[in-house]
Write an enzyme that holds these catalytic residues in place. Sequence first.
Site, short mmCIF file in Angstrom:
data_model
loop_
_atom_site.label_atom_id
_atom_site.label_comp_id
_atom_site.label_asym_id
_atom_site.label_seq_id
_atom_site.Cartn_x
_atom_site.Cartn_y
_atom_site.Cartn_z
N HIS A 158 98.15 76.66 47.68
CA HIS A 158 97.83 78.09 47.54
C HIS A 158 97.78 78.81 48.89
O HIS A 158 97.76 80.03 48.94
CB HIS A 158 96.50 78.26 46.81
CG HIS A 158 96.58 77.88 45.36
ND1 HIS A 158 96.64 78.81 44.35
CD2 HIS A 158 96.67 76.67 44.74
CE1 HIS A 158 96.73 78.20 43.18
NE2 HIS A 158 96.74 76.90 43.39
N ASP A 366 97.77 84.95 55.14
CA ASP A 366 97.35 84.71 53.75
C ASP A 366 98.49 84.04 53.00
O ASP A 366 99.66 84.41 53.18
CB ASP A 366 97.05 86.06 53.08
CG ASP A 366 95.84 85.99 52.16
OD1 ASP A 366 95.62 84.91 51.57
OD2 ASP A 366 95.13 87.01 52.02
P1 ADQ Z 1 91.91 83.89 48.08
O1 ADQ Z 1 91.88 83.63 49.55
O2 ADQ Z 1 90.61 83.85 47.39
O3 ADQ Z 1 92.93 82.92 47.34
P2 ADQ Z 1 93.33 86.30 46.93
O4 ADQ Z 1 94.69 85.88 46.59
O5 ADQ Z 1 93.29 87.68 47.49
O6 ADQ Z 1 92.60 85.38 47.97
O7 ADQ Z 1 92.48 86.26 45.61
C1 ADQ Z 1 91.20 86.75 45.59
C2 ADQ Z 1 90.79 87.06 44.15
O8 ADQ Z 1 89.41 87.31 44.16
C3 ADQ Z 1 91.50 88.30 43.60
O9 ADQ Z 1 91.85 88.08 42.27
C4 ADQ Z 1 90.41 89.38 43.71
O10 ADQ Z 1 90.44 90.35 42.70
C5 ADQ Z 1 89.15 88.57 43.59
N1 ADQ Z 1 88.09 89.24 44.36
C6 ADQ Z 1 88.03 89.46 45.69
N2 ADQ Z 1 86.92 90.16 45.98
C7 ADQ Z 1 86.28 90.39 44.84
C8 ADQ Z 1 85.07 91.06 44.48
N3 ADQ Z 1 84.28 91.64 45.36
N4 ADQ Z 1 84.72 91.07 43.19
C9 ADQ Z 1 85.51 90.48 42.27
N5 ADQ Z 1 86.63 89.85 42.53
C10 ADQ Z 1 87.03 89.79 43.79
C11 ADQ Z 1 93.77 81.82 47.72
C12 ADQ Z 1 94.74 82.09 48.88
C13 ADQ Z 1 95.59 83.31 48.58
C14 ADQ Z 1 96.31 83.14 47.25
C15 ADQ Z 1 95.36 82.70 46.15
C16 ADQ Z 1 96.10 82.30 44.88
O11 ADQ Z 1 94.02 82.25 50.10
O12 ADQ Z 1 96.53 83.55 49.62
O13 ADQ Z 1 96.92 84.35 46.87
O14 ADQ Z 1 94.58 81.58 46.55
O15 ADQ Z 1 97.05 81.33 45.13
#
Ligand code: ADQ
Length: 458
Positions: A158, A366
């Site tokens: 991921h 990311d």
């Molecule tokens: P993350 O580093 O966690 O994931 P991301 O892909 O942006 O990053 O996903 C975060 C998720 O958390 C999103 O669905 C977002 O809506 C949710 N989120 C963030 N802040 C929030 C809040 N305050 N309240 C509710 N929900 C919140 C890791 C990798 C990424 C990759 C994903 C999936 O680091 O690059 O995209 O896995 O593979």
Amino acid sequence: MSRLVVISNRVTLPQKSGEAPAGGLAVALQAALEEHGGIWMGWSGKSSGVKEPAPLDIKTHGNITYALTDLTKKDVEEYYHGFANRVLWPICHYRLDLAEYGRKEMAGYFRVNRFFAHRLAPLLKEDDIIWIHDYHLIPLAAELRQMGLTNKIGFFLHIPWPPADVLFTMPVHEEIMRGLSHYDLVGFQTDHDLDNFGGGLVREGIGERLSEGKFTSYGRTFKGGRYSISIETAAFAEYARKAASNVMVRKAKQSVEGRDLIIGVDRLDYSKGITQRIDAFEKFVTLNPGFQNKVTYLQITPKSRSEVPEYEQMQRTVAEQAGRVNGAIGTVDWVPIRYINRSIGRPVLAGLYRLARIGLVTPLRDGMNLVAKEYVAAQDPENPGVLVLSRFAGAARELTGALLVNPYDIEGTAHAIARGLTMSLEERKQRWEKMMEHLLKNDINRWCRDFLQDLTSA
Ligand code: ADQ
């Protein structure tokens, strides 16, 4: 297809009625497991202290068996906080300065992967298809092979896969690369990650990239591919459309009335570039005084990994920085930055994205970044906002309608914010339509299907 077995560090249990809906990945994996029947195994998130963990906690819901294991305190320290989050996470995000390599932690990482293999093996059938997720579990296939398993095993990373010069700073990089060669299919988020992986094999003289997406190393031939993770696009758009009537969204709308909303949503993590983003916002207001009292920047950041001291420190740093900027540029009737330190339910989040004129997604690095995709999906087709996106997010490879920025270039990001806020409706629509069309076609279900199809035929 045969039965599916998913293993990930943490498992999403089925939602109880009334709970906030799960994220897209959990929904897609649960759907695939339900369709084929299967097992989802992982860490319970709990520690058994110094005692050996109790036998697997097994729960069945419909067609899916959830198998959870506790870990000892030492395991949690060494495997999870230690090697996974203080070595692999920083190295894969190009932060050599933050990696704290220690032999004890490394040994703990491999030990816990062996432990997972021993707990999983008795549950497996000969023709099960096994799908292992993320950096916590890279050596799991090697452990299962050691026990004589010949099943198809796939792995999806991921987070980013770094180039050779970065990867090789990790003393055990070869063990990690060897671990990946035991899979039948290794999936990465972008073509860049895939190229970095192939490049590392060649540079170390341990393998090469063959034609048709195949690699060879350590005497094994396996497939490698790009599978860019996505969201439940249509469902997310629907949440956003309905959110206008939500009380919290209505209150948020009232509180920014007359101002443009800029939104940032990230887990608190140094890879997300939050401090650089706050600097860029401050720079934007300083360079464009006409926007004073005309914008509100809402940063929503739930705590994460607060047991790790750097993350606790980061929480203080971001809060102090937001406070400093508010003090410096705010006025008696204007608080420029609102900083919220908690998790928000998906329907409300979707509504807030839709209210925002700018989605500010500027990670320093990311794997993909689903917030960028969620922001696009949530927009009003008749009046869409502008996505300002870091070129170092995997999502930048797909979301070509965004204003791409280099998050290290504070002034450049400030200019992009100004450009987004003054962009014509026609250009905003053009850019958004292109991205939305792509996301509707390439949603999380397609990602899941593509990976499993390729694994089955690997
Ligand atoms: P993350 O580093 O966690 O994931 P991301 O892909 O942006 O990053 O996903 C975060 C998720 O958390 C999103 O669905 C977002 O809506 C949710 N989120 C963030 N802040 C929030 C809040 N305050 N309240 C509710 N929900 C919140 C890791 C990798 C990424 C990759 C994903 C999936 O680091 O690059 O995209 O896995 O593979």
